[in-house]
Design an enzyme around this catalytic site. Sequence first.
Site, PDB file in Angstrom:
ATOM      1  N   LYS A  69       0.564  -0.623  -5.217  1.00  0.00           N
ATOM      2  CA  LYS A  69      -0.859  -0.410  -4.980  1.00  0.00           C
ATOM      3  C   LYS A  69      -1.654  -0.956  -6.156  1.00  0.00           C
ATOM      4  O   LYS A  69      -1.244  -0.800  -7.315  1.00  0.00           O
ATOM      5  CB  LYS A  69      -1.210   1.050  -4.697  1.00  0.00           C
ATOM      6  CG  LYS A  69      -0.624   2.040  -5.661  1.00  0.00           C
ATOM      7  CD  LYS A  69      -0.919   3.453  -5.218  1.00  0.00           C
ATOM      8  CE  LYS A  69      -0.365   4.475  -6.186  1.00  0.00           C
ATOM      9  NZ  LYS A  69       1.050   4.327  -6.553  1.00  0.00           N
TER      10      LYS A  69
ATOM     11  N   CYS B 151      -5.777  -4.525   1.973  1.00  0.00           N
ATOM     12  CA  CYS B 151      -4.602  -4.183   2.791  1.00  0.00           C
ATOM     13  C   CYS B 151      -4.901  -3.270   3.976  1.00  0.00           C
ATOM     14  O   CYS B 151      -4.736  -3.687   5.125  1.00  0.00           O
ATOM     15  CB  CYS B 151      -3.528  -3.564   1.907  1.00  0.00           C
ATOM     16  SG  CYS B 151      -2.846  -4.755   0.747  1.00  0.00           S
TER      17      CYS B 151
END
Length: 447
Positions: free
Chosen positions: A152, A261
């Site tokens: 992330k 994303c």
Amino acid sequence: MQICVVGVGYVGLVTAGCLAEAGNNVVCVDNDSEKIARLRNGVIPIYEPGLTEMVKHNEKLGRLHFTTDLKYGLDNSLIIFLAVGTPSAEDGSADISAILSVASDIAENLSDYRIIATKSTVPVGTHKKVTDIIKSKTKTPFDYVSNPEFLKEGAAVEDFMRPDRIIIGTTNQEVQKIMKQLYSPFMRKRSRILFMDPASAEMTKYAANTMLATRISFMNEISVLCEKLGADIERVRWGLGSDSRIGSAFLFPGVGFGGSCFPKDIRSLIHTGTVNGVEMTIAKAVRQVNLNQQERFAKLVIDYFTGRDDQTTLAVWGLAFKAKTDDVRESPAIYCIKKFLDFGMKIRAYDPEAAQAATTALEGKTGIRHGRTSNRRIETFQNGYDALENADGLVIFTDWQEFRNPDFGLITAKLKKPVIFDGRNLYEPDVVKQAGIEYYSIGRAPV
Ligand code: NAD
């Protein structure tokens, strides 16, 4: 090991840096020659904690190389990672043209056995498309692995170095062994490698991102009901998260998720469902709730200032889609700021890392980068408190650590009228109220 990473963005550069840090030799290939030139000159194009030092260190030791020459990368590596972008196409599907184009270039330049590993997020079935393209163009042997990346942004180096799991999508045991060896430095305590077929690996990535986004949208929907009924979403979050079957991660209500994303991967999953005759009811709802949440927050701010005679000036803290990154792709802050600008407001913004990227993303909007500084409708500042000067209110979009315990006295002194719209629930309402500031947050009564 000798590694090549094609696509030197958030995923590619972190992958390359971390693999080099583990002692591998890594060639980074990108078709953006300007980016490669900057990297060669020591300019790291993105902000990611710990990345700059790691890349510079490994380049100095000769373990990291940057080039636009794919053939050089292919000739000098056993494993070729594909980490190019897979953005949304108009119809919501993932545009895998960059993946297919690199596959084709690889085929044309392949002179010896290689393992092709896809890190990019690609729809189920891409493994077959890539394999078919390469096979159609060369007789040189190769193997394919689906190796989706789960890092992330904001904690990418940490996530790569200590992954929850590594997914290796291949049933070929020789390739499994090589990939296991490559990743062994990152799982010294216990192996967290999961082997599976490529289709399941591709699907796992979409399922994971949609599941995480589902938790956020669920909390955001509950937060709307909390506001209506006088409950406090933060208390609800604690109560919910302390159930061991649920867990406390990804339960934070807010202004909605963004980034490069979640939104695009959910659109892609919905599209995959549509073309395969499967209604993705949950994914569609997750997406809709997220759009509603951003819209609701923008409306809250706009409604508050509607009817004033003077032009409203807003101070904004946070421009990227979350803290600790400069990535503004599909950032709720950018979405809302565009609405504020459309409404005629002026923006005085601060983000520790994303000011430049946000300015570029907002460029083209009336008043941005046009005229003298005083005429600009959006200005960025080096310091959060400078952005507050004579603004009518403060809007918070991200949860950088430095926003968490601010000098409320200074905020009160600098704002024309002390009011905060907090899209991240950073503060206890009573504390803000005591400082004489009007406070609007998510899923809690305004004070
Ligand atoms: P990015 O846009 O930051 O980087 C992509 C890079 O690929 C760019 O530098 C671009 O110049 C390069 N590129 C494009 N076409 C190329 C070509 N034909 N040849 C060589 N280079 C080429 O993208 P990103 O955020 O790193 O994401 C890459 C992939 O990883 C996407 O599929 C994304 O969904 C996935 N992913 C991203 C994250 C994240 O947090 N950003 C996390 C996990 C997975």
